[in-house]
Design an enzyme around this catalytic site. Structure first.
Site, mmCIF file in Angstrom:
data_model
loop_
_atom_site.group_PDB
_atom_site.id
_atom_site.type_symbol
_atom_site.label_atom_id
_atom_site.label_comp_id
_atom_site.label_asym_id
_atom_site.label_seq_id
_atom_site.Cartn_x
_atom_site.Cartn_y
_atom_site.Cartn_z
ATOM 1 N N ASN A 186 -48.790 -40.585 32.713
ATOM 2 C CA ASN A 186 -50.024 -41.254 32.285
ATOM 3 C C ASN A 186 -49.653 -42.476 31.439
ATOM 4 O OD1 ASN A 186 -52.371 -42.078 31.038
ATOM 5 N ND2 ASN A 186 -53.047 -40.033 30.447
ATOM 6 N N HIS A 196 -57.390 -43.215 37.580
ATOM 7 C CA HIS A 196 -56.500 -43.130 36.412
ATOM 8 C C HIS A 196 -55.598 -41.919 36.607
ATOM 9 C CE1 HIS A 196 -54.861 -42.869 32.514
ATOM 10 N NE2 HIS A 196 -55.671 -41.924 32.059
ATOM 11 N N CYS A 250 -57.729 -45.441 27.918
ATOM 12 C CA CYS A 250 -57.243 -45.397 29.312
ATOM 13 C C CYS A 250 -58.215 -46.041 30.288
ATOM 14 C CB CYS A 250 -56.972 -43.962 29.728
ATOM 15 S SG CYS A 250 -55.800 -43.148 28.651
HETATM 16 N N1 ACO Z 1 -44.439 -26.566 28.746
HETATM 17 C C1 ACO Z 1 -44.614 -25.250 28.756
HETATM 18 N N2 ACO Z 1 -45.726 -24.651 28.270
HETATM 19 C C2 ACO Z 1 -46.683 -25.443 27.772
HETATM 20 C C3 ACO Z 1 -46.565 -26.836 27.740
HETATM 21 C C4 ACO Z 1 -45.383 -27.406 28.249
HETATM 22 N N3 ACO Z 1 -45.155 -28.721 28.272
HETATM 23 N N4 ACO Z 1 -47.685 -27.355 27.193
HETATM 24 C C5 ACO Z 1 -48.500 -26.342 26.896
HETATM 25 N N5 ACO Z 1 -47.878 -25.160 27.238
HETATM 26 C C6 ACO Z 1 -48.371 -23.802 27.099
HETATM 27 C C7 ACO Z 1 -49.403 -23.675 26.011
HETATM 28 O O1 ACO Z 1 -48.787 -23.518 24.744
HETATM 29 C C8 ACO Z 1 -50.137 -22.435 26.445
HETATM 30 O O2 ACO Z 1 -49.360 -21.310 26.055
HETATM 31 P P1 ACO Z 1 -50.119 -19.979 25.533
HETATM 32 O O3 ACO Z 1 -50.963 -19.534 26.692
HETATM 33 O O4 ACO Z 1 -48.967 -19.089 25.212
HETATM 34 O O5 ACO Z 1 -50.923 -20.423 24.357
HETATM 35 C C9 ACO Z 1 -50.089 -22.510 27.972
HETATM 36 O O6 ACO Z 1 -49.020 -23.418 28.291
HETATM 37 C C10 ACO Z 1 -51.348 -23.026 28.595
HETATM 38 O O7 ACO Z 1 -51.743 -24.167 27.881
HETATM 39 P P2 ACO Z 1 -53.065 -24.934 28.243
HETATM 40 O O8 ACO Z 1 -53.293 -26.011 27.232
HETATM 41 O O9 ACO Z 1 -54.131 -23.914 28.469
HETATM 42 O O10 ACO Z 1 -52.646 -25.564 29.641
HETATM 43 P P3 ACO Z 1 -53.576 -26.291 30.654
HETATM 44 O O11 ACO Z 1 -53.474 -25.602 31.936
HETATM 45 O O12 ACO Z 1 -54.944 -26.587 30.089
HETATM 46 O O13 ACO Z 1 -52.832 -27.695 30.784
HETATM 47 C C11 ACO Z 1 -53.001 -29.959 30.068
HETATM 48 C C12 ACO Z 1 -52.704 -28.538 29.657
HETATM 49 C C13 ACO Z 1 -51.974 -30.377 31.091
HETATM 50 C C14 ACO Z 1 -52.882 -30.859 28.836
HETATM 51 C C15 ACO Z 1 -54.432 -30.026 30.645
HETATM 52 O O14 ACO Z 1 -55.338 -29.403 29.795
HETATM 53 C C16 ACO Z 1 -54.876 -31.434 30.891
HETATM 54 O O15 ACO Z 1 -54.302 -32.165 31.669
HETATM 55 N N6 ACO Z 1 -55.970 -31.831 30.239
HETATM 56 C C17 ACO Z 1 -56.478 -33.177 30.380
HETATM 57 C C18 ACO Z 1 -55.594 -34.072 29.595
HETATM 58 C C19 ACO Z 1 -55.928 -35.472 29.850
HETATM 59 O O16 ACO Z 1 -56.172 -35.902 30.941
HETATM 60 N N7 ACO Z 1 -55.935 -36.198 28.795
HETATM 61 C C20 ACO Z 1 -56.237 -37.526 28.875
HETATM 62 C C21 ACO Z 1 -55.007 -38.177 28.502
HETATM 63 S S1 ACO Z 1 -55.309 -39.524 27.579
HETATM 64 C C22 ACO Z 1 -56.165 -40.454 28.550
HETATM 65 O O17 ACO Z 1 -55.864 -40.561 29.697
HETATM 66 C C23 ACO Z 1 -57.247 -41.086 27.951
#
Ligand code: ACO
Length: 330
Positions: free
Chosen positions: A285, A255, A121
């Site tokens: 993204n 980004h 990215c």
């Molecule tokens: N819909 C509903 N529930 C969901 C979903 C969804 N789409 N996805 C995850 N959940 C649930 C999980 O299963 C979890 O349930 P549980 O508590 O029963 O286990 C709960 O929601 C919380 O999940 P988390 O993973 O703790 O959610 P978080 O608040 O951390 O958000 C996210 C997840 C959005 C992925 C976040 O961590 C994030 O954005 N991280 C950075 C990701 C990123 O920027 N990656 C880079 C992308 S690649 C790049 O750009 C290089």
């Protein structure tokens, strides 16, 4: 285009273009096949919809369309280009030929070199830095195309990753310039942390082992704090090295991985969120294409003005990070 007969010490962005596939997948569409809700996706990411390629539409197809728009905007003919750089982690072929070569061929830019770059990215900040060097050293126009079809690497039954990404392409044309356009860049990586975001498919060159993990895998919780930390670091370094304050910069183009990451950066730095351009709600993204797609949106909607200071900043798999500082001189 500008005459390139006399030596010009700088490079500037002279053309911007983007292309998004026609098909739009909304959060409510995803509610039909996943245990998720529009409310969860919007509140956790800021994403409302994403564009997804049609069957048979590839990375180079999106890239060529974005490139044509950028070339038209710059009033540069493909035959004038000295180099085509394509940033992608989802090129048409797994290894070769490079997608930049396919784009070069389709454009008829046959006087140009062509090379792919993969910094995930963060590809666009890296390409802008390297393209600036070539443009100034060779006194030739450089085309940078960032094109991604992340939808092909997603497990559409995994709600924790598939809701986050979209497809699209953005492109810019760099021209030699007598005045500073592109001013500075910060590029970095933490290669000890690659395991938090990867795709393992392919054959191991070390063991010959065939891997069958096709999909992108991510530890989102680990990426989040890294992203906030390095984005702040890149912005601070670019400002400090150039003796600028945050208030001097009119537009930060981050980004677009998660709205909450950008909100956390603004909060932590104590600066207004409004200065960070956001279009993640419409495009999700798009990996390395996200910064040039955002730039295209900002520019073609008339919000960047001549002389504005623009700062780009990104992070990605690797883990990589980087950003660029420029004066807008189109
Ligand atoms: N819909 C509903 N529930 C969901 C979903 C969804 N789409 N996805 C995850 N959940 C649930 C999980 O299963 C979890 O349930 P549980 O508590 O029963 O286990 C709960 O929601 C919380 O999940 P988390 O993973 O703790 O959610 P978080 O608040 O951390 O958000 C996210 C997840 C959005 C992925 C976040 O961590 C994030 O954005 N991280 C950075 C990701 C990123 O920027 N990656 C880079 C992308 S690649 C790049 O750009 C290089």
């Amino acid at each position: 285009m500008d005459s390139v007969s006399s030596n010009k010490s700088f490079a500037r962005i002279a053309g911007v273009g983007a292309y998004l596939p026609e098909r739009v997948v909304s959060n409510s569409d995803l509610e039909q096949s996943l245990t998720t809700t529009d409310e969860w996706i919007v509140s956790h990411t800021g994403i409302r919809q994403r564009h997804v390629v049609a069957e048979g539409q590839n990375c180079s197809d999106l890239g060529v369309e974005a490139a044509r728009r950028a070339l038209t905007d710059a009033e540069v003919a493909p035959e004038e280009l000295g180099l085509v750089i394509c940033t992608t982690c989802t090129g048409d072929y797994a290894n070769f030929p490079g997608t930049a070569c396919l784009i070069q061929g389709q454009l008829g830019a046959l006087a140009a070199g062509a090379v792919d770059m993969n910094a995930a990215c963060t590809g666009f900040p890296y390409a802008l830095a390297l393209g600036r060097g070539y443009c100034v050293n060779q006194q030739k126009p450089v085309l940078i195309v960032a094109s991604e079809v992340l939808s092909r690497l997603l497990d559409w039954s995994d709600r924790s990753t598939c809701v986050l990404f979209g497809d699209g392409a953005g492109a810019v044309v760099l021209l030699p310039s007598t005045e500073p356009g592109l001013m500075d860049e910060v590029l970095g990586a933490d290669g000890t942390n690659g395991g938090v975001l990867f795709r393992a498919d392919g054959t191991s060159f070390e063991t010959g082992e065939k891997r069958e993990r096709h999909f992108l895998e991510m530890n989102g919780k680990a990426v989040f704090p890294f992203a906030v930390r390095v984005m702040e670091r890149v912005i601070d370094e670019l400002l400090e090295r150039n003796h600028l304050a945050f208030d001097d910069v009119q537009h930060v183009i981050p980004h677009q991985a998660n709205r909450r990451i950008i909100e956390a950066v603004a909060r932590h730095m104590g600066v207004p969120l409004e200065r960070f351009f956001l279009n993640i709600d419409c495009v999700a993204n798009t990996s390395s294409a996200s910064v040039p797609i955002a730039l295209d949106d900002l520019y073609h909607s008339g919000r960047i003005h001549q002389g504005d200071l623009v700062l780009t900043v990104g992070f990605g798999a690797g883990l990589t990070f980087g950003g660029n500082l420029m004066v807008w001189r189109k």
